[in-house]
Design a protein around this motif. Structure first.
Motif, short mmCIF file in Angstrom:
data_model
loop_
_atom_site.label_atom_id
_atom_site.label_comp_id
_atom_site.label_asym_id
_atom_site.label_seq_id
_atom_site.Cartn_x
_atom_site.Cartn_y
_atom_site.Cartn_z
N GLU A 165 5.68 1.62 -0.59
CA GLU A 165 6.49 0.89 -1.56
C GLU A 165 5.73 -0.31 -2.11
OE1 GLU A 165 9.73 -0.67 -3.83
OE2 GLU A 165 9.28 1.34 -3.03
N GLU A 205 2.68 1.01 -4.45
CA GLU A 205 3.13 1.69 -5.67
C GLU A 205 3.85 0.71 -6.60
OE1 GLU A 205 3.61 6.41 -4.79
OE2 GLU A 205 5.38 5.17 -4.47
N THR A 206 4.77 -0.06 -6.06
CA THR A 206 5.56 -0.96 -6.91
C THR A 206 4.71 -2.09 -7.47
OG1 THR A 206 7.56 -0.47 -5.64
CG2 THR A 206 7.58 -2.47 -6.99
N SER A 207 3.93 -2.74 -6.65
CA SER A 207 3.11 -3.85 -7.13
C SER A 207 2.08 -3.37 -8.15
CB SER A 207 2.42 -4.56 -5.97
OG SER A 207 1.53 -3.71 -5.28
N ARG A 266 2.33 -0.70 -10.17
CA ARG A 266 3.03 -0.39 -11.43
C ARG A 266 3.35 -1.67 -12.20
NH1 ARG A 266 6.02 3.71 -8.25
NH2 ARG A 266 5.24 5.77 -8.86
N ASN A 267 3.84 -2.68 -11.48
CA ASN A 267 4.16 -3.96 -12.13
C ASN A 267 2.90 -4.58 -12.73
OD1 ASN A 267 6.87 -3.81 -11.48
ND2 ASN A 267 6.67 -5.06 -9.63
#
Length: 248
Positions: free
Chosen positions: A70, A73-75, A77-78
């Motif tokens: 998480e 992937e999240t960081s 994408r941001n």
């Protein structure tokens, strides 16, 4: 150049910010401590305004399978979204030698997912694969301890100093995008079990180092060449025996 360092107050990030600043770049330390959080997106737009390069050396606070995936992937994408909006011309990321060889390892799998997002982003990029840091040697010994004995596989091991990691990332960040990967490693290659046997002896640590071909490295068995680079890697300058933190 203006180079924004994500994770810029951490072990490698702080060294990278200093290295870049000494060479005349505007190095911005971006981390939750400075009001920039890549995981939530807070502060990213402001930090990246006018940036030429973003260098991501951040790390997950948890290595649990779901949490680490998480985080990366999240960081990522941001960061890609914010960098694209800001017109950043070069996305640099620090990753790990062996990500493609050990997909069963939760951390390596998450780093591989990060790399794939960067590759597909459309932004010019460079990925620096580094071997393990000297700074984490004691942690590896502790993680490998069972019933008071340190179980280590007799595989190849080529760790490097955090200062050399920062220099390698800095040189890539200050140069043109590779649109590919480069590997960096320490100047010496060891047998991992022998390295830890000598390291514990130098610390005065009484734990016995047991050679175990099935010993796990952060949860996963590793092969002979899993943790070392291929031919052609850039080598650091600092040998473990000369590293100031060796016996600290």
């Amino acid at each position: 150049m203006k180079i924004v360092v994500i994770g810029g107050t951490g072990l490698i990030g702080s060294k990278l910010v200093s290295w870049l600043g000494e060479r005349g770049h505007e190095a911005v330390a971006a981390s939750p401590r400075t009001g920039v959080n890549a995981l939530t997106g807070e502060g990213l737009a402001g930090a990246l305004a006018g940036a030429d390069v973003v260098a991501d050396v951040s790390n997950s606070p948890s290595f649990e399978a779901g949490a680490v995936m998480e985080f990366f992937e999240t960081s990522t994408r941001n960061l890609i979204e914010a960098a694209s909006a800001a017109g950043v011309g070069h996305h640099v990321a620090l990753s790990v030698v062996g990500t493609h060889r050990t997909p069963a390892n939760d951390y390596f799998r998450a780093k591989l997912a990060q790399e794939r997002l960067i590759e597909k982003s459309g932004l010019p990029f460079s990925i620096v694969h580094a071997t393990q840091f000297f700074e984490f040697v004691r942690g590896i010994a502790d993680e490998s301890t069972e019933d008071g004995r340190v179980r280590i596989a007799p595989v190849l091991f080529q760790p490097m100093a955090g200062d050399d990691v920062a220099r390698a990332v800095g040189r890539v960040a200050a140069g043109p995008p590779l649109n590919g990967r480069v590997e960096v490693a320490g100047p010496e290659r060891f047998r991992m079990d022998e390295f830890f046997r000598e390291a514990l002896a130098s610390w005065g640590d009484p734990r016995e180092v047991v050679t175990d071909p099935h010993a796990r490295y952060f949860g996963t068995e590793v092969g002979e060449h899993t943790l070392v680079p291929d031919d052609g890697a850039t080598l650091g300058e600092i040998r473990y025996r000369d590293w100031p933190g060796r016996d600290a």
